[in-house]
Enzyme design. Sequence first.
Site, PDB file in Angstrom:
ATOM      1  N   ARG A  51      18.635  23.507   9.050  1.00 46.98           N
ATOM      2  CA  ARG A  51      19.280  22.986  10.052  1.00 46.98           C
ATOM      3  C   ARG A  51      20.561  22.343   9.468  1.00 46.98           C
ATOM      4  O   ARG A  51      21.766  22.500  10.064  1.00 46.98           O
ATOM      5  CB  ARG A  51      18.630  21.673  10.774  1.00 46.98           C
ATOM      6  CG  ARG A  51      17.780  22.055  12.103  1.00 46.98           C
ATOM      7  CD  ARG A  51      16.960  21.166  12.319  1.00 46.98           C
ATOM      8  NE  ARG A  51      16.092  21.338  11.063  1.00 46.98           N
ATOM      9  CZ  ARG A  51      15.024  22.294  11.129  1.00 46.98           C
ATOM     10  NH1 ARG A  51      14.936  22.891  12.156  1.00 46.98           N
ATOM     11  NH2 ARG A  51      14.346  22.306   9.923  1.00 46.98           N
ATOM     12  N   THR A  52      20.396  21.493   8.630  1.00 52.46           N
ATOM     13  CA  THR A  52      21.631  20.954   8.162  1.00 52.46           C
ATOM     14  C   THR A  52      22.859  21.743   7.705  1.00 52.46           C
ATOM     15  O   THR A  52      24.044  21.779   7.801  1.00 52.46           O
ATOM     16  CB  THR A  52      21.287  19.737   6.899  1.00 52.46           C
ATOM     17  OG1 THR A  52      20.106  19.134   7.442  1.00 52.46           O
ATOM     18  CG2 THR A  52      22.421  18.887   6.515  1.00 52.46           C
ATOM     19  N   LYS A  80      22.837  28.471 -14.659  1.00 49.41           N
ATOM     20  CA  LYS A  80      23.201  28.783 -15.968  1.00 49.41           C
ATOM     21  C   LYS A  80      23.477  27.370 -16.729  1.00 49.41           C
ATOM     22  O   LYS A  80      23.937  27.547 -17.875  1.00 49.41           O
ATOM     23  CB  LYS A  80      24.633  29.464 -15.889  1.00 49.41           C
ATOM     24  CG  LYS A  80      24.598  30.715 -15.205  1.00 49.41           C
ATOM     25  CD  LYS A  80      25.751  31.377 -15.202  1.00 49.41           C
ATOM     26  CE  LYS A  80      26.046  32.630 -14.454  1.00 49.41           C
ATOM     27  NZ  LYS A  80      27.459  32.883 -14.286  1.00 49.41           N
ATOM     28  N   ARG A 101      24.054  18.926  -0.756  1.00 46.34           N
ATOM     29  CA  ARG A 101      22.539  18.597  -0.860  1.00 46.34           C
ATOM     30  C   ARG A 101      21.960  18.776  -2.282  1.00 46.34           C
ATOM     31  O   ARG A 101      22.176  19.982  -2.580  1.00 46.34           O
ATOM     32  CB  ARG A 101      21.765  19.286   0.173  1.00 46.34           C
ATOM     33  CG  ARG A 101      20.354  18.946   0.124  1.00 46.34           C
ATOM     34  CD  ARG A 101      19.417  19.623   1.357  1.00 46.34           C
ATOM     35  NE  ARG A 101      19.592  18.698   2.539  1.00 46.34           N
ATOM     36  CZ  ARG A 101      18.670  18.977   3.491  1.00 46.34           C
ATOM     37  NH1 ARG A 101      17.942  19.859   3.688  1.00 46.34           N
ATOM     38  NH2 ARG A 101      18.974  18.103   4.568  1.00 46.34           N
ATOM     39  N   HIS A 129      20.399  10.368   4.057  1.00 46.47           N
ATOM     40  CA  HIS A 129      20.792  11.627   4.719  1.00 46.47           C
ATOM     41  C   HIS A 129      21.545  11.275   6.062  1.00 46.47           C
ATOM     42  O   HIS A 129      21.170  11.289   7.048  1.00 46.47           O
ATOM     43  CB  HIS A 129      19.494  12.443   5.125  1.00 46.47           C
ATOM     44  CG  HIS A 129      19.669  13.544   5.795  1.00 46.47           C
ATOM     45  ND1 HIS A 129      20.897  14.347   6.121  1.00 46.47           N
ATOM     46  CD2 HIS A 129      18.695  14.613   6.106  1.00 46.47           C
ATOM     47  CE1 HIS A 129      20.611  15.624   6.608  1.00 46.47           C
ATOM     48  NE2 HIS A 129      19.539  15.613   6.421  1.00 46.47           N
TER      49      HIS A 129
HETATM   50  C1  NCD Z   1      15.245  16.376   6.895  1.00 46.63           C
HETATM   51  C2  NCD Z   1      15.571  16.322   5.398  1.00 46.63           C
HETATM   52  O1  NCD Z   1      16.129  17.186   4.683  1.00 46.63           O
HETATM   53  O2  NCD Z   1      15.436  15.122   4.928  1.00 46.63           O
HETATM   54  N1  NCD Z   1      15.376  17.814   7.641  1.00 46.63           N
HETATM   55  C3  NCD Z   1      16.742  17.707   7.991  1.00 46.63           C
HETATM   56  O3  NCD Z   1      17.722  17.683   7.484  1.00 46.63           O
HETATM   57  N2  NCD Z   1      16.763  17.797   9.376  1.00 46.63           N
HETATM   58  C4  NCD Z   1      13.759  16.010   6.984  1.00 46.63           C
HETATM   59  C5  NCD Z   1      12.720  16.739   6.224  1.00 46.63           C
HETATM   60  O4  NCD Z   1      13.082  17.802   5.534  1.00 46.63           O
HETATM   61  O5  NCD Z   1      11.688  16.542   6.592  1.00 46.63           O
END
Ligand code: NCD
Length: 304
Positions: A51-52, A80, A101, A129
């Site tokens: 999703r993100t 590397k 991320r 997040h």
């Molecule tokens: C979440 C995350 O990555 O923290 N997912 C997301 O970005 N929607 C929640 C999760 O991974 O459980």
Amino acid sequence: MKHVLDITDLSIEEIDSLIATAMDIIKDKEKYQDICKRKKLATLFFEPSTRTRLSFEAAMLELGGSVIGFSSASSSSSSKGESVSDTVKVVGYYADIIAMRHPKEGAPMAATAVSDVPIINAGDGGHHHPTQTLADLLTIHREKGRFNNLTVGFCGDLKFGRTVHSLVNALSRYTGIKLVFISPDELKIPQYIKTDIIEKTGMPYVETRTMESVMPELDILYMTRVQGERFFNEADYIRLRDYYILTPDKLENAKKDLCIMHPLPRVNEIARSIDKDPRACYFKQVENGKYMRMALIMMLLGGA
Ligand code: NCD
């Protein structure tokens, strides 16, 4: 130049303005289709995501911009031995904005020290997040019409669940919020969140192990997945992963206008049969996430 590492990097006024922009995008998508023309977003994902990452990419494409990046550490030079700082410095020559991320808490913050372009934290370990929180806030705004006077239950992995930490932080700036933390002892909300955020602002909260007893009070129920990848011990994960499963019978005493949220991915925490319940809002969060990321990208690139 502004980075967004934590939801409090955005003031309440900025959040209101992002929500207003997102609502306007929903009304008139075409108006925004060229706003980021010739701009590039880099998605640097050192940790898995559906999703993100795709939501950031879709957001930039819908603004007329383009996207570069990688979706795993193994497909980048980090495999590397390149440092995050060097990777970010390099990407700054190619892109106008970075969504990053990383499994290590604080990695995006370290990256800001060398970055010449805005960095958005798209999740750092069990820490923060903020853009999921923006998705959550737009969902709460659209479903409830307010951020004040809400009883919000968080259920599941409150220890490692970074979306929980960020949303608690966001809610701490509003009034009349009551928090209900539902978790096994091993996955309780971290002490630093209690000390630094909840107790500092004086938000009332309770901790419990059972969801049934608190269900009737809740305006929002925020379910979460047990974060297996952050456990040190596989046996503990297996023991705890199905601790809570939301099934229709558990909603019998819930409010008629309860808003059931989940950042996704769902594993077993919400029975599929709940998806057709009008109170299920987790797929709406997905849609709202894209609009808020569009609004945020525009704000950070100076377009809104
Ligand atoms: C979440 C995350 O990555 O923290 N997912 C997301 O970005 N929607 C929640 C999760 O991974 O459980």
